[in-house]
Each structure stands twice: as structure tokens, then as C-alpha cells.
Design an enzyme around this catalytic site. Sequence first.
Site, PDB file in Angstrom:
ATOM      1  N   LEU A   2       4.087   5.548   6.897  1.00 24.62           N
ATOM      2  CA  LEU A   2       5.498   4.880   7.371  1.00 24.62           C
ATOM      3  C   LEU A   2       5.403   3.442   7.465  1.00 24.62           C
ATOM      4  CD1 LEU A   2       8.162   5.632   9.247  1.00 24.62           C
ATOM      5  CD2 LEU A   2       6.701   4.948  11.015  1.00 24.62           C
ATOM      6  N   GLU A  19      -1.524   7.598  14.003  1.00 23.01           N
ATOM      7  CA  GLU A  19      -0.216   7.551  14.777  1.00 23.01           C
ATOM      8  C   GLU A  19      -0.302   7.000  16.125  1.00 23.01           C
ATOM      9  OE1 GLU A  19      -0.525   9.477  12.326  1.00 23.01           O
ATOM     10  OE2 GLU A  19       1.397   9.821  11.353  1.00 23.01           O
ATOM     11  N   LEU A  35       5.384   0.072   8.869  1.00 19.06           N
ATOM     12  CA  LEU A  35       5.567   0.094  10.407  1.00 19.06           C
ATOM     13  C   LEU A  35       6.312  -0.864  10.526  1.00 19.06           C
ATOM     14  CD1 LEU A  35       1.656   0.552  10.768  1.00 19.06           C
ATOM     15  CD2 LEU A  35       3.549   2.121  11.515  1.00 19.06           C
ATOM     16  N   GLU A  88       1.211  13.183   5.187  1.00 21.66           N
ATOM     17  CA  GLU A  88       2.611  14.242   5.345  1.00 21.66           C
ATOM     18  C   GLU A  88       3.050  14.637   3.884  1.00 21.66           C
ATOM     19  OE1 GLU A  88       4.255  11.864   8.562  1.00 21.66           O
ATOM     20  OE2 GLU A  88       4.169  13.801   9.778  1.00 21.66           O
ATOM     21  N   GLY A 130       5.834  12.207  12.215  1.00 17.48           N
ATOM     22  CA  GLY A 130       7.450  12.426  11.925  1.00 17.48           C
ATOM     23  C   GLY A 130       8.000  13.025  10.636  1.00 17.48           C
ATOM     24  N   GLY A 185       2.231   8.979   7.225  1.00 17.45           N
ATOM     25  CA  GLY A 185       3.269   9.730   6.449  1.00 17.45           C
ATOM     26  C   GLY A 185       2.663   9.918   5.195  1.00 17.45           C
ATOM     27  N   ARG A 218       0.807  -1.234   0.245  1.00 21.77           N
ATOM     28  CA  ARG A 218       0.074   0.059  -0.086  1.00 21.77           C
ATOM     29  C   ARG A 218       0.788   1.161  -0.078  1.00 21.77           C
ATOM     30  NH1 ARG A 218      -2.380  -4.022  -1.461  1.00 21.77           N
ATOM     31  NH2 ARG A 218      -4.169  -4.666  -0.621  1.00 21.77           N
TER      32      ARG A 218
HETATM   33  C1  1HE Z   1       1.779  -2.090   5.721  1.00 21.49           C
HETATM   34  C2  1HE Z   1       1.457  -0.559   5.780  1.00 21.49           C
HETATM   35  C3  1HE Z   1       2.287   0.007   6.675  1.00 21.49           C
HETATM   36  C4  1HE Z   1      -0.290  -1.802   4.883  1.00 21.49           C
HETATM   37  N1  1HE Z   1       3.525  -0.535   6.913  1.00 21.49           N
HETATM   38  N2  1HE Z   1       3.038  -2.548   5.989  1.00 21.49           N
HETATM   39  N3  1HE Z   1      -0.129   3.559   8.610  1.00 21.49           N
HETATM   40  C5  1HE Z   1      -1.036   2.780   9.094  1.00 21.49           C
HETATM   41  O1  1HE Z   1      -1.171   2.693  10.437  1.00 21.49           O
HETATM   42  C6  1HE Z   1      -1.931   2.434   8.084  1.00 21.49           C
HETATM   43  C7  1HE Z   1      -1.874   0.805   8.181  1.00 21.49           C
HETATM   44  N4  1HE Z   1      -2.496   0.346   6.853  1.00 21.49           N
HETATM   45  C8  1HE Z   1      -3.974   0.212   6.819  1.00 21.49           C
HETATM   46  O2  1HE Z   1      -4.625   0.776   7.677  1.00 21.49           O
HETATM   47  C9  1HE Z   1      -4.522  -0.445   5.914  1.00 21.49           C
HETATM   48  O3  1HE Z   1      -3.224  -1.278   5.211  1.00 21.49           O
HETATM   49  C10 1HE Z   1      -4.825   0.038   4.584  1.00 21.49           C
HETATM   50  C11 1HE Z   1      -6.268   1.171   4.791  1.00 21.49           C
HETATM   51  C12 1HE Z   1      -3.842   1.401   4.150  1.00 21.49           C
HETATM   52  C13 1HE Z   1      -5.074  -0.585   3.210  1.00 21.49           C
HETATM   53  O4  1HE Z   1      -6.112  -1.555   3.479  1.00 21.49           O
HETATM   54  P1  1HE Z   1      -6.101  -2.656   2.525  1.00 21.49           P
HETATM   55  O5  1HE Z   1      -7.068  -3.731   2.989  1.00 21.49           O
HETATM   56  O6  1HE Z   1      -6.135  -2.482   1.086  1.00 21.49           O
HETATM   57  O7  1HE Z   1      -4.621  -3.413   2.530  1.00 21.49           O
HETATM   58  P2  1HE Z   1      -4.023  -4.407   3.672  1.00 21.49           P
HETATM   59  O8  1HE Z   1      -4.443  -5.916   3.396  1.00 21.49           O
HETATM   60  O9  1HE Z   1      -4.244  -4.053   5.230  1.00 21.49           O
HETATM   61  O10 1HE Z   1      -2.387  -4.426   3.562  1.00 21.49           O
HETATM   62  C14 1HE Z   1      -1.601  -5.098   2.468  1.00 21.49           C
HETATM   63  C15 1HE Z   1      -0.365  -5.229   3.029  1.00 21.49           C
HETATM   64  O11 1HE Z   1       0.296  -4.029   3.011  1.00 21.49           O
HETATM   65  C16 1HE Z   1      -0.121  -5.991   4.151  1.00 21.49           C
HETATM   66  O12 1HE Z   1       1.106  -6.613   4.104  1.00 21.49           O
HETATM   67  P3  1HE Z   1       0.814  -8.230   3.849  1.00 21.49           P
HETATM   68  O13 1HE Z   1       2.122  -8.621   3.914  1.00 21.49           O
HETATM   69  O14 1HE Z   1       0.085  -9.062   4.820  1.00 21.49           O
HETATM   70  O15 1HE Z   1       0.197  -8.319   2.441  1.00 21.49           O
HETATM   71  C17 1HE Z   1      -0.125  -4.923   5.062  1.00 21.49           C
HETATM   72  O16 1HE Z   1       0.668  -5.374   6.255  1.00 21.49           O
HETATM   73  C18 1HE Z   1       0.816  -3.950   4.319  1.00 21.49           C
HETATM   74  N5  1HE Z   1       0.777  -2.558   4.775  1.00 21.49           N
HETATM   75  N6  1HE Z   1       0.117  -0.572   5.432  1.00 21.49           N
HETATM   76  C19 1HE Z   1       3.680  -1.772   6.656  1.00 21.49           C
HETATM   77  N7  1HE Z   1       1.899   1.455   6.851  1.00 21.49           N
HETATM   78  C20 1HE Z   1       7.266   9.583   9.507  1.00 21.49           C
HETATM   79  S1  1HE Z   1       6.299   9.284  10.677  1.00 21.49           S
HETATM   80  C21 1HE Z   1       4.804   8.927  10.080  1.00 21.49           C
HETATM   81  C22 1HE Z   1       3.990   7.879  10.738  1.00 21.49           C
HETATM   82  C23 1HE Z   1       2.912   7.135  10.223  1.00 21.49           C
HETATM   83  O17 1HE Z   1       2.788   6.970   9.047  1.00 21.49           O
HETATM   84  S2  1HE Z   1       1.857   6.090  11.162  1.00 21.49           S
HETATM   85  C24 1HE Z   1       0.455   5.567  10.173  1.00 21.49           C
HETATM   86  C25 1HE Z   1       0.872   4.084   9.667  1.00 21.49           C
END
Ligand code: 1HE
Length: 268
Positions: A66, A134, A68, A114, A142, A111, A28
Amino acid sequence: MDEARNAFVTIEQDGPVALLGLNRPEKRNAISDRFVEAIAEAVATVEKTAKAGVIFGHGPHFCAGLDLAEHSEKTPIEGIEGSRRWHEVFRTIERGRIPWVSALHGAVVGGGLELAASTHIRVAEATAFFALPEGQRGIFVGGGGAVRVARLMGAARMTDLMLSGRVIDAATAERWNVVQYVVGEGEALEKAKQIAKAAAGNAPLSNYAVIHALSRIQDMSAEDGLFVESLMASFTQTSPEAKERLRAFLEKRAGKVALARDGGDDGR
Ligand code: 1HE
């Protein structure tokens, strides 16, 4: 159109406009350390030749923020250094050589928001959604969000998103000044290209003043801001390009300002 790519970013050149596609759809478009470097490299490459840029996401979402997985293993100092690197890279977008438009669809979270906030104009599809999860992940913004996202929507709204986990839709994001245009599903990239092409047609010095002076003036006192405005106004007006453009208008060789035929562009 020329096409190229690095590890995480596709690069296309469409006339004067560079198109950068975040290209890690299986995760994603979650931004890892290497992904940040790929963005830096792509921006540095295209801003040498393009006159405007568009950033969009491949796959079903713009960007999940980010990576994660990578960040669960970091030490405090690595965390600070990582955040500072995001700041440096996003700064090259916000205060670089060319204007950037982001085309947003699906998740624009953490992010990802951001990154969008470091671009100059944001276009969202009606189905896009915006969040700062976050707090739920036990971290903080961040990638410049405490400054840029807070400036767009206001600190009170950002506090709400971060504390409550609220997810807002594109219409709300537009009302909150986070995005400037809302378009139908599948239309954001085209609209962003159209806006970027318009920006690419401006005098580069005027664009430079918008990118570099306008944002800095917001940090100044009103008196200082007005003074810097006058300096920029004089600097641009007396440039050879401005002289030619002003003459072109007076000689009726340049377009007039007019509403679009459909009665105006409300972004839809
Ligand atoms: C990820 C990430 C990620 C997806 N890091 N791997 N961001 C978040 O807290 C958002 C977290 N993500 C989600 O809520 C959802 O994935 C989505 C709404 C974005 C998309 O949902 P969906 O159903 O289309 O996809 P999915 O099945 O949840 O994810 C597909 C794959 O992407 C899955 O990996 P897989 O190996 O199981 O297939 C997920 O784990 C992976 N994935 N998002 C790592 N963020 C500079 S500081 C900034 C601080 C932040 O950004 S905090 C917010 C982080």
C-alpha cells in the site's frame, strides 16, 4: 511484441501471454488509489485477447504494498471503500478469464504479497523477501490477505508474520506454499513467461474450471465439492475441444507426459 502502458502499468503482449509490469519503481511500486485503477484497467484490457498473463515489478522490488503516503490521510469510510476496491480488482485477477503467474523479486510485502496471492502461480527469485509489516504501520491487511495469504501459508504462520514482523526468504516461502517455484536472480520473469505459455496452451474451458471451480470447491463441504467436480468434469469432457484433444492423443498427434530431460522441474 506490442507494447503499451498506462500511468502505472506497462503492458506487453508476447504471443498468447500478456506481461503486466508494475511501473512505479521510484516508490518501489507502492500501490496508490490510481495505481489500483491502473491495474484494473490493464487486466481488463489484456484478458480480452491474451490466454494467460504475467505480473512482474519494474525496478529493484516487486511491490512495497500500500502507498503509505496516501493512506495516512484517509477517513475510516474511505479506508473501507479503498480496501473493497482492492478486493474487486484483485478478484478480477483471481477469478477472471485467464490464468495469471506472478514473477517476484526483491520486496513482496503487505499489499504486494496480497497481489501475488491473487495470481494463480507464484515464481520467486531466491533473493525475494516476504513480509506483512502492517502491524508495524498500525494497520491491517486490506487487499484480500486475510483470506488468500492465510490460505496459502496458513493462519498460524500469517499471525506470526503480522505479530512479529518476521521477514521470510524465498526458500521459506516455498516451504510454506506461498510460492511454487524458486529460481535464480534475474530469472523469475522468464520462468513465469514459460509457465504462462504452457497454461495458455491448455483448453480455455479447463483453465476456466481450474480458476473458477477449484478455488470455490475449497469453500464447500467435501460432498458438495465432489459434486461440483463431477459437473465440471462432465462439462469439460463433453466439449468439442476436449473431444479433439483426446482424439489427438489417441492418434499419437499429441505429446506424452514426461519428465524434463534434466530429471524434472523442481522450480530451480
Ligand atoms: C513507499 C513505500 C510505501 C517505499 N508507500 N512510499 N509497506 C511497507 O511497510 C513497506 C515499506 N517500504 C520498505 O520497507 C522499503 O521501502 C522497501 C524494503 C520496500 C524498499 O527499500 P529500498 O531501500 O529499496 O527503498 P526506500 O529507499 O525505502 O524507498 C524508496 C522510495 O519509495 C522512498 O520514497 P522517497 O520519496 O524518500 O524516495 C520511500 O518512501 C518510498 N516507498 N515503500 C509509500 N509502501 C491494502 S492493505 C495493504 C497494507 C500494506 O501494504 S502495509 C505494508 C506497507
